[in-house]
Scaffold this motif. Structure first.
Motif, PDB file in Angstrom:
ATOM      1  N   GLU A 131       0.856  -1.190   0.000  1.00 29.46           N
ATOM      2  CA  GLU A 131       0.000   0.000   0.000  1.00 29.46           C
ATOM      3  C   GLU A 131       0.886   1.232   0.000  1.00 29.46           C
ATOM      4  O   GLU A 131       1.609   1.498   0.964  1.00 29.46           O
ATOM      5  CB  GLU A 131      -0.913  -0.001   1.223  1.00 29.46           C
ATOM      6  N   LEU A 132       0.850   1.979  -1.096  1.00 27.54           N
ATOM      7  CA  LEU A 132       1.593   3.228  -1.214  1.00 27.54           C
ATOM      8  C   LEU A 132       0.633   4.404  -1.043  1.00 27.54           C
ATOM      9  O   LEU A 132      -0.598   4.229  -1.082  1.00 27.54           O
ATOM     10  CB  LEU A 132       2.268   3.322  -2.588  1.00 27.54           C
ATOM     11  N   GLY A 166      14.854   6.598  -2.600  1.00 24.20           N
ATOM     12  CA  GLY A 166      14.349   7.719  -1.828  1.00 24.20           C
ATOM     13  C   GLY A 166      13.331   8.577  -2.537  1.00 24.20           C
ATOM     14  O   GLY A 166      12.776   9.500  -1.935  1.00 24.20           O
ATOM     15  N   GLU A 167      13.051   8.298  -3.821  1.00 21.78           N
ATOM     16  CA  GLU A 167      12.115   9.133  -4.570  1.00 21.78           C
ATOM     17  C   GLU A 167      10.798   8.432  -4.894  1.00 21.78           C
ATOM     18  O   GLU A 167       9.934   9.014  -5.542  1.00 21.78           O
ATOM     19  CB  GLU A 167      12.766   9.631  -5.863  1.00 21.78           C
ATOM     20  N   GLY A 168      10.628   7.209  -4.441  1.00 27.58           N
ATOM     21  CA  GLY A 168       9.368   6.509  -4.666  1.00 27.58           C
ATOM     22  C   GLY A 168       8.295   6.992  -3.703  1.00 27.58           C
ATOM     23  O   GLY A 168       8.580   7.643  -2.696  1.00 27.58           O
ATOM     24  N   ALA A 169       7.044   6.679  -4.020  1.00 26.93           N
ATOM     25  CA  ALA A 169       5.942   7.038  -3.126  1.00 26.93           C
ATOM     26  C   ALA A 169       6.120   6.341  -1.783  1.00 26.93           C
ATOM     27  O   ALA A 169       6.551   5.185  -1.734  1.00 26.93           O
ATOM     28  CB  ALA A 169       4.611   6.653  -3.754  1.00 26.93           C
ATOM     29  N   PRO A 170       5.811   7.008  -0.671  1.00 24.02           N
ATOM     30  CA  PRO A 170       5.956   6.368   0.641  1.00 24.02           C
ATOM     31  C   PRO A 170       5.128   5.087   0.763  1.00 24.02           C
ATOM     32  O   PRO A 170       4.011   5.008   0.240  1.00 24.02           O
ATOM     33  CB  PRO A 170       5.444   7.444   1.607  1.00 24.02           C
ATOM     34  N   VAL A 171       5.686   4.098   1.443  1.00 19.23           N
ATOM     35  CA  VAL A 171       4.963   2.859   1.733  1.00 19.23           C
ATOM     36  C   VAL A 171       4.129   3.089   2.991  1.00 19.23           C
ATOM     37  O   VAL A 171       4.662   3.339   4.063  1.00 19.23           O
ATOM     38  CB  VAL A 171       5.931   1.685   1.949  1.00 19.23           C
TER      39      VAL A 171
END
Length: 292
Positions: A131-132, A166-171
């Motif tokens: 789940e992002l 570090g640039e992906g959507a937060p989990v």
């Protein structure tokens, strides 16, 4: 002895808020199995009780395992206050702004990957969903989310990969499902296997677990929100029905397990009310307003 249909609280067992000696300033309620009927509707009685509480100056927080995008079930019943705590404390959401996430307490991807590895070793056959903040994605063997037809499908490692670290959507949370282990046994096993990597809980009647970042829970985020408002635990009344509500119910000055609650929830709450199908939350709110 307090019955399942009696909204009056039992002694709070150290919470310091039995009876009505401390004025209630905030109501924190779970949704599924608690505020919502089994068909996911909000009864007219409950709508009226929520409105009456806010009219009396009591804040209402919806505190749920649901992601922000699934908050439409209560969006029509938000009055003066519009904050909700979603994903078991991982996100604070502004319902007045269409479910906009205004605060995230993420599960770091390295911890999520280590959790996947640990659970695969401890419980072979486990499948995962991620789940992002931008939506959910899951492995091919994971039970499909009918409400999320656009979800991506891949291995957990693929779903957790970032093109630029570090640039992906937060989990927001990791979900783990097992087809054979009983729900409570899976929860116990996973907590031991995951250890300090994350907070493991469950809200489903099936063997579906929810894993948040270390220290992230409904209780810890609710405590932060209340502290920002100068609201003490003894001024809070909380409602819940499943293991993901336990910490919140233990933290609140007055807490109610629904008549349909999991046995562990019944054990920790300071009071018990009617099942969700019988408007147990509304019954307690009505009593609180009568006390005032």
């Amino acid at each position: 002895m307090t019955s399942a249909t009696d909204p009056r609280p039992r002694p709070a067992d150290g919470h310091g808020a039995a009876g009505a000696t401390v004025p209630v300033r905030l109501i924190a309620t779970d949704l599924d199995g608690t505020l919502l009927r089994d068909d996911k509707s909000v009864s007219e009685r409950t709508v009226a009780a929520l409105a009456a509480a806010e009219a009396a100056g009591i804040e209402v927080f919806f505190v749920t395992g649901r992601p922000a995008r699934w908050m439409d079930v209560v969006s029509a019943h938000v009055h003066g206050h519009g904050l909700a705590i979603c994903a078991n404390g991982a996100a604070v959401v502004d319902l007045h702004a269409g479910g906009k996430i205004i605060e995230v307490r993420p599960l770091e991807r390295a911890d999520a990957r280590a959790t996947v590895e640990a659970l695969r070793a401890a419980a072979p056959g486990t499948t995962f969903a991620v789940e992002l903040t931008t939506g959910i994605h899951y492995e091919p063997g994971y039970p499909p989310f009918l409400f999320d037809p656009a979800a991506g499908i891949g291995t957990a490692e693929e779903l957790l990969h970032e093109e630029v670290p570090g640039e992906g959507a937060p989990v927001v949370k990791l979900l783990a499902h097992h087809p054979a282990i009983t729900p409570d046994d899976f929860l116990d096993l996973a907590r031991e296997a995951v250890g300090s990597l994350g907070t493991v809980t469950r809200s489903s009647p099936t063997a579906l677990l929810e894993i948040s970042g270390p220290g992230v829970s409904k209780a810890s985020t609710l405590a932060r929100c209340c502290a920002e408002r100068g609201i003490a635990p003894e001024e809070v009344v909380a409602f819940g029905d499943m293991p993901n509500d336990i910490e919140m119910l233990a933290w609140a000055g007055r807490s109610y397990a629904m008549g349909n609650a999991h046995p562990a929830v019944l054990a920790v709450a300071s009071g018990r009310t009617a099942p969700n199908e019988e408007d147990g939350v509304a019954a307690v709110i009505e009593q609180i307003l009568t006390e005032r």
